[in-house]
Design an enzyme around this catalytic site. Structure first.
Site, PDB file in Angstrom:
ATOM      1  N   ASP B 113       0.851  -1.193   0.000  1.00 46.88           N
ATOM      2  CA  ASP B 113       0.000   0.000   0.000  1.00 46.88           C
ATOM      3  C   ASP B 113       0.882   1.237   0.000  1.00 46.88           C
ATOM      4  OD1 ASP B 113      -3.268   0.245   0.952  1.00 46.88           O
ATOM      5  OD2 ASP B 113      -2.087   2.060   0.677  1.00 46.88           O
ATOM      6  N   ASN B 121     -10.249   6.150   7.386  1.00 48.66           N
ATOM      7  CA  ASN B 121     -10.094   4.763   6.917  1.00 48.66           C
ATOM      8  C   ASN B 121     -10.651   3.758   7.920  1.00 48.66           C
ATOM      9  OD1 ASN B 121      -6.689   5.532   5.934  1.00 48.66           O
ATOM     10  ND2 ASN B 121      -8.540   5.706   4.716  1.00 48.66           N
ATOM     11  N   LEU B 122     -10.678   4.167   9.208  1.00 48.18           N
ATOM     12  CA  LEU B 122     -10.843   3.157  10.269  1.00 48.18           C
ATOM     13  C   LEU B 122     -12.208   2.480  10.291  1.00 48.18           C
ATOM     14  CD1 LEU B 122      -8.911   4.798  13.259  1.00 48.18           C
ATOM     15  CD2 LEU B 122      -8.064   3.354  11.415  1.00 48.18           C
ATOM     16  N   CYS B 224      -9.576 -13.310 -18.358  1.00 47.58           N
ATOM     17  CA  CYS B 224      -8.889 -12.303 -17.551  1.00 47.58           C
ATOM     18  C   CYS B 224      -9.751 -11.038 -17.536  1.00 47.58           C
ATOM     19  CB  CYS B 224      -7.487 -12.035 -18.093  1.00 47.58           C
ATOM     20  SG  CYS B 224      -7.409 -10.917 -19.506  1.00 47.58           S
ATOM     21  N   CYS B 241     -14.408   5.521  -3.448  1.00 51.56           N
ATOM     22  CA  CYS B 241     -15.051   5.517  -2.134  1.00 51.56           C
ATOM     23  C   CYS B 241     -15.182   6.910  -1.541  1.00 51.56           C
ATOM     24  CB  CYS B 241     -14.279   4.640  -1.159  1.00 51.56           C
ATOM     25  SG  CYS B 241     -14.486   2.905  -1.513  1.00 51.56           S
ATOM     26  N   CYS B 414     -19.222  23.549  -3.407  1.00 49.08           N
ATOM     27  CA  CYS B 414     -19.511  22.117  -3.246  1.00 49.08           C
ATOM     28  C   CYS B 414     -18.426  21.553  -2.337  1.00 49.08           C
ATOM     29  CB  CYS B 414     -19.542  21.409  -4.601  1.00 49.08           C
ATOM     30  SG  CYS B 414     -17.956  21.411  -5.439  1.00 49.08           S
TER      31      CYS B 414
END
Ligand SMILES: [Zn+2]
EC number: 2.7.7.80
Lengths: 101, 461
Positions: B113, B121-122, B224, B241, B414
Site C-alpha cells: 500500500d 479509513n478506520l 482475464c 469511495c 460544493c
C-alpha cells in the site's frame, strides 16, 4: 406482428442511480412488426426510462464500457449481445463495475 | 528428616517451574525480536519460502479446527504454508483478506500500500488502530497480522505499483497469489496484465456504497479482466469511495470472500469463481452468481495473438491518473472563480450575496455553512421547478437589499470545487431566462479548502 413482450429490467452496481435509484423495473414492450432485440431495447430504455446523462449509460448503439449486461443470469456475450431476441419474461440486468474498496 | 526432604522437593519443583516460565518468555521475546519488520520502499529479491515437511505440535494445536475439515486436512494446511500471496492494497478489502489468510496459516504475505492510515479509513480498514494514524498502511497491517500469527512471514511494501516494478514483484509470489483491492482503473489493468504475463490467478474484488463484486481472473483457463473489459470505462463514469461512500462492512464481507477463494486455491481445492461474477447487494442481503463469457481469443493480453506482451502505460490507456485521489477539474476561466480567502472577506464585509451549496442533501446533513442555500446539482440539471422557484425567490430578496441594477452575485460551493464549476455552467443557461440575470462565480477547492484554510473547526469528510 410480434406480440408485446413483458420483461424485467434490473440495474445495479450504481447503474440504478441513473434511474432514480430504482433497481427493478417491470416493463412491457409494445407489439411491433419485428421481434424486439437488445439493440432496440437500449433505444427504448433511453427514450422511456433514462432521464438524464445518457453518456453514463450508452455509447454509440451499445452500453458504455464498464457496464456488464446479463441476460437471464448469463453474460450477454454468450447470448448474442445486441442481436439477442427478447423473449417474454426475460430478465435483463445492467451492472456497473465497481472500483472502490 | 522426611519432612525436610518433602520441603526441599517442593522448593525444587517451584524453581523448575520458574525456570521453564523464564525460558518460554525468552523464546517468545527472541522470536518477535529476530523478525523485526522491514518496510520496503522498492521491490527487492526475497529468499525462497522454506517448505514445511510436517506440522509441529503448535501448528496442530493452532489449526486443529480447520485440520478436521476433510476439504483441507494436513495436506491442505501444508500447501497453505508453502504459498505466498500478494495483497495489493491494505484497505477495506485488504485488511480482512490479510487477517484471514494469516489466521489460516498462509506461508508468506506481501502487503502493498502506498498510503498512510487516516482517521477516515478506520470504519472499514479494520487492521489499523487509532494509534497507527500517519503510519504506512502496509506496516500497520503487517504488525497487526503478526500479532495474530507470528509464524506467517509478512513483507510490507510502501510503494506504488507501476509498469516498472509490477512484474518483478508479482513473480516473487510464486505458488498461487495476488488478491486485490485495487482502487482505480489503471491499476486494475496493470495488475491483470502482470498476472497474465506471469501466469498467476487474480482474486479480485471491489466494493462501493452497498454493493460488492468478486471474480477470479486468469485461473484454470478462465477469462482475464481484459477479456471482460477490453475497453476501459470513461474516467468520468468511475466513482471511488471518497466520492460515492461505502458502508465499512461491505468491503469487509467482500475481503473475507476473497480470503475464502485464495485459501481454496492455495490449499489445492478449486475456486468456483473463475468465469463467474459474484455480486453482493447489501441492501437486499442477496448474493448472486453470474456466468461470464469464457476467455476471449481476441483478448489483447491473454488471447491467441496478444498485443500486450509487456506492461504498458496504463494511465494513458485509461485516460486517468492511477491514484485514488480526487480529480481536479478546470471547467471555468480564472475570472469566474474565487478562492476561499476571497469568500471569507466577502463574508466579513457583509456584502450582499447568495451562497449556493450544490452538494447532495446527504452531504449537506453532514456539515454546511449556516447561510448557504442548498440546491443539489442534479436538481439544477433537471431544472426542478420547485428549486428554480426557490432560487428565484432568493435572488429577488437579494435584489431588494442591493443598490443600483448590478446583477446579484451568486457564489457556488460544493465539497471539492468540481461540481460547483459544473453548476455555474448550468446556471449560466438559466440566468436571464428562467431566473433573473445573476453574476456567477464558483469557490475554488470548495468546503474542504474552507476547512483547511479558513475554519479548521469545519469538519472534513
Ligand atoms: Zn484476457
Amino acid at each position: 406482428m410480434a406480440a408485446s413482450v413483458a420483461i424485467q429490467l434490473e440495474f445495479g452496481g450504481g447503474a440504478e442511480l441513473l434511474f432514480n435509484g430504482v433497481k427493478e423495473h417491470h416493463v412491457t414492450l409494445p407489439s411491433q412488426t419485428e421481434p424486439w432485440d437488445m439493440k432496440q431495447l437500449l433505444v427504448w430504455i433511453q427514450r422511456n426510462l433514462l432521464k438524464e446523462r445518457p453518456e453514463l449509460f450508452v455509447q454509440g448503439d451499445s452500453v458504455r464500457p464498464g457496464i456488464l449486461v446479463l441476460i437471464n443470469d448469463a453474460d450477454w456475450e454468450l447470448m448474442g449481445e445486441l442481436d439477442y431476441q427478447l423473449q417474454d419474461q426475460d430478465n435483463i440486468v445492467f451492472i456497473s463495475t465497481l472500483h472502490g474498496g | 528428616m522426611a519432612q525436610e526432604v518433602v520441603g526441599l522437593k517442593a522448593q525444587l519443583k517451584e524453581k523448575e517451574n520458574d525456570i521453564a516460565a523464564l525460558k518460554k518468555k525468552l523464546a517468545q521475546l527472541e522470536k518477535s525480536h529476530t523478525s523485526a519488520l522491514e518496510l520496503r520502499e522498492r521491490v527487492t529479491p526475497l529468499t525462497p519460502l522454506k517448505a514445511k515437511a510436517a506440522l509441529c505440535n503448535e501448528d496442530i494445536m493452532r489449526y486443529s479446527r480447520q485440520l478436521l475439515l476433510p476439504e483441507l486436512g494436513v495436506k491442505g494446511q501444508l500447501n497453505l504454508s508453502k504459498t505466498s500471496v500478494l495483497v495489493v492494497g491494505c484497505g477495506g478489502l485488504g485488511c480482512p483478506l490479510a487477517q484471514y489468510l494469516a489466521a489460516a496459516g498462509i506461508g508468506r504475505l506481501g502487503l502493498l500500500d502506498y498510503d498512510e492510515v487516516e482517521l477516515s479509513n478506520l470504519h472499514r480498514q479494520v487492521l489499523h488502530g487509532e494509534e497507527n494514524q500517519g503510519q504506512a498502511k502496509a506496516l500497520s497491517a503487517a504488525n497487526a497480522v503478526r500479532r495474530l500469527n507470528s509464524t506467517v512471514e509478512c513483507v510490507p511494501y510502501h510503494l506504488q505499483l507501476s509498469p516498472e516494478n509490477a512484474l518483478q514483484l508479482i513473480q516473487q509470489y510464486p505458488a498461487s497469489q495476488s488478491s486485490a483491492y485495487i482502487y482505480n482503473v489503471p491499476t486494475r489493468y496493470l495488475v491483470n496484465d502482470a498476472c497474465v504475463l506471469s501466469g498467476k490467478p487474480l482474486v479480485s474484488a471491489s466494493a462501493l456504497r452497498m454493493d460488492g463484486q468478486l471474480t477470479v481472473y486468469n485461473y484454470c483457463g478462465g477469462p482475464c479482466y481484459r477479456c471482460l473489459y477490453p475497453v476501459p470505462p470513461p474516467p468520468e463514469t468511475v466513482t471511488n469511495c471518497s466520492d460515492g461512500g461505502v458502508l465499512g462492512v461491505v468491503p469487509g464481507i467482500m475481503g473475507c470472500f476473497q480470503a475464502l477463494e485464495v485459501l481454496k486455491i492455495a490449499s489445492g481445492q478449486r475456486s468456483s469463481c473463475s468465469q463467474q461474477l459474484v455480486m453482493f447487494d447489501a441492501q437486499d442481503a442477496r448474493f448472486r452468481s453470474i456466468k461470464l463469457r469464457p476467455k476471449q481469443a481476441s483478448c489483447a493480453v491473454c488471447g491467441e495473438n496478444p498485443i500486450v506482451t509487456r506492461l504498458v502505460d496504463y494511465e494513458t490507456f485509461c485516460g486517468s491518473a492511477a491514484t485514488d485521489k480526487c480529480r481536479r477539474l478546470n471547467l471555468l476561466p480564472r475570472d469566474q472563480r474565487i478562492t476561499v480567502q476571497d469568500y471569507k472577506s466577502i463574508m466579513d464585509k457583509a456584502e450582499p450575496h447568495l451562497l449556493l451549496d450544490v452538494r447532495p442533501l446527504v452531504e449537506v446533513d453532514i456539515c454546511h455553512l449556516p447561510i448557504s442555500l442548498n440546491i443539489p446539482l442534479s436538481s439544477l440539471e433537471e431544472r426542478k421547478s420547485e428549486h428554480i422557484q426557490l432560487l428565484q425567490e432568493r435572488i429577488s430578496q437579494l435584489k431588494q437589499q442591493m443598490a443600483g441594477d448590478r446583477h446579484p452575485p451568486v457564489y457556488v460551493i460544493c465539497k471539492m470545487g468540481n461540481d460547483s464549476q459544473t453548476a455555474v455552467q448550468v446556471l449560466e443557461k438559466l440566468s436571464g431566462s428562467e431566473v433573473d440575470s445573476i453574476s456567477l462565480k464558483d469557490i475554488c477547492g470548495g468546503l474542504m479548502a474552507w476547512s483547511r484554510k479558513i475554519d479548521p473547526t469545519f469538519p472534513q469528510y
